[in-house]
Design an enzyme around this catalytic site. Structure first.
Site, PDB file in Angstrom:
ATOM      1  NE  ARG A 280      -0.894  -0.233   4.967  1.00  0.00           N
ATOM      2  CZ  ARG A 280      -0.129   0.549   5.712  1.00  0.00           C
ATOM      3  NH1 ARG A 280       0.249   1.727   5.258  1.00  0.00           N
ATOM      4  NH2 ARG A 280       0.286   0.154   6.905  1.00  0.00           N
ATOM      5  CG  HIS A 284      -3.896   1.016   8.456  1.00  0.00           C
ATOM      6  ND1 HIS A 284      -4.002  -0.265   7.950  1.00  0.00           N
ATOM      7  CD2 HIS A 284      -4.898   1.143   9.364  1.00  0.00           C
ATOM      8  CE1 HIS A 284      -5.012  -0.884   8.522  1.00  0.00           C
ATOM      9  NE2 HIS A 284      -5.576  -0.059   9.376  1.00  0.00           N
ATOM     10  CE1 TYR A 293       3.555   1.543   8.621  1.00  0.00           C
ATOM     11  CE2 TYR A 293       2.709   3.094  10.249  1.00  0.00           C
ATOM     12  CZ  TYR A 293       2.549   2.371   9.087  1.00  0.00           C
ATOM     13  OH  TYR A 293       1.371   2.472   8.367  1.00  0.00           O
TER      14      TYR A 293
END
Length: 381
Positions: A280, A284, A293
């Site tokens: 992706r 998110h 992250y």
């Protein structure tokens, strides 16, 4: 050293005997490397292990749907920033999985999406405004799930996999040859419901396809902190389910494997698990800060594996796509986005008593009393 050598020889002898159990297990195993027809540039590669290449007209349709789907996804992200959607999980970069999986189905097959499958719902033909109703916060499901044979988008992880296995088994019991497709993310494979669904599907030979879109992260948790399995596809093998790995950014490969997986179930061979290796590009959801992250370099590297550009390059190479047709698809995508934007900018008409609709087929006495109390208070205002 002697012990290790002896074990190695014993293992080799056991493998050489090819027991029925060993043969059965071997038939379930995925390819050592993900199935591919196209490399990152769209050039042909011979890494498809016998899977049949989909017809050209289906590939052109896939490209068209991916172009529209990406523009739809971009518009949804913009609508979120404008406050028209409460939350939006983008599928930018995962279009091959979303579109290819849906186009492998028939109209009478069932689909069980997660919260990230908005592009899949649009590809299915569902009104995009109805598809976004859940993410807008109006209703849990804005479309007729039975009419579209598409379950409501599922936010709890993996619960839809059990539903898919059960519905597929029910269709089989009724003598139907329809198949159920359950979308799932890599993070959801850590949930107990996922494993229960696999076991049920295997034991009762449910015609269900589990599509695991492995985009590398369960929100911020990398795959390496979720499993030590060499591949998520091996989780299917452990339950006796035929499993496969596919390059999820190669639309040709996704279509080829999904068509085979659906036919596997339709032919009475039971469930099939597909692990699609994808990524992706966006966070998110709009509420997530992915820079905390993952490195920007990682994202840029995956941009070079873009599924839309990869299929476009292939179609141009075989003479199935030219400037005029590509412009036609882009114009269609802009019209689609403009129509969605106009309709989403209109405030919905809501009634407080709608809270009591579709909770139970037959309202409980408590709900009846609560509704009456609300109507009485509203009348008094």
């Amino acid at each position: 050293m002697t012990t290790t050598s002896t074990r190695g020889k014993a293992g080799a002898r056991a493998a050489g005997k090819s027991s029925p159990e060993a043969k059965a297990a071997s038939a379930l195993l995925p390819a050592e490397r993900p199935i591919r027809f196209l490399d990152e540039t769209g050039a042909r590669v011979d890494e498809h292990h016998g899977y049949s290449e989909p017809p050209v007209d289906l590939l052109v349709q896939t490209y068209r749907k991916m172009v529209v789907g990406r523009r739809f996804d971009q518009q949804c992200t913009a609508l979120t920033k404008q406050g028209r959607l409460a939350v939006y999980p983008s599928s930018h970069g995962q279009e091959a999985c979303q579109v290819g999986a849906v186009l492998a189905l028939r109209a009478d097959d069932w689909m069980f999406p997660t919260y990230r499958e908005s592009v899949a719902l649009a590809t299915r033909g569902i009104d995009p405004v109805e598809a976004l109703t859940l993410l807008r916060g109006d209703w849990h499901c804005g479309y007729d799930a039975a009419a579209w044979r598409t379950a409501p988008q599922c936010t709890p992880l993996a619960t839809q996999t059990i539903h898919a296995a059960g519905v597929a088994y029910g269709e089989k019991r009724k003598g139907q040859d329809s198949v159920a497709l359950a979308f799932i993310g890599d993070g959801a494979t850590s949930e107990g419901d996922f494993h229960e669904a696999l076991n049920f599907a295997a034991v009762f030979s449910s015609p269900v396809v589990f599509l695991v879109q492995n985009n590398g992260y369960a929100i911020s948790v990398p795959l390496a902190k979720q499993t030590k399995a060499p591949s998520l596809a091996y989780k299917g093998v452990g339950y006796g389910i035929r499993s496969e790995r596919v390059d999820g950014n190669d639309p040709v490969a996704v279509l080829a494997v999904m068509l085979a997986a659906v036919e596997h179930g339709r032919s009475g061979n039971g469930p099939f698990l597909v692990e699609a290796h994808t990524y992706r590009i966006d966070a998110h959801t709009n509420a997530d800060d992915a820079t905390r992250y993952r490195e920007a370099g990682e994202v840029e590297e995956w941009r070079t594996k873009d599924p839309v550009a990869r299929l476009a390059a292939h179609l141009r190479a075989i003479g199935a796509l030219d400037d005029a047709l590509e412009e036609q698809f882009k114009n269609e995508a802009e019209v689609y986005a403009a129509n969605l934007r106009e309709r989403m900018n209109a405030d919905p008409t809501l009634t407080p008593t709608d809270l009591f609709e579709h909770v139970y087929a037959t309202p409980t006495p408590q709900l009846v009393a609560q509704r009456a109390q609300l109507e009485e208070e509203m009348a008094a205002e």
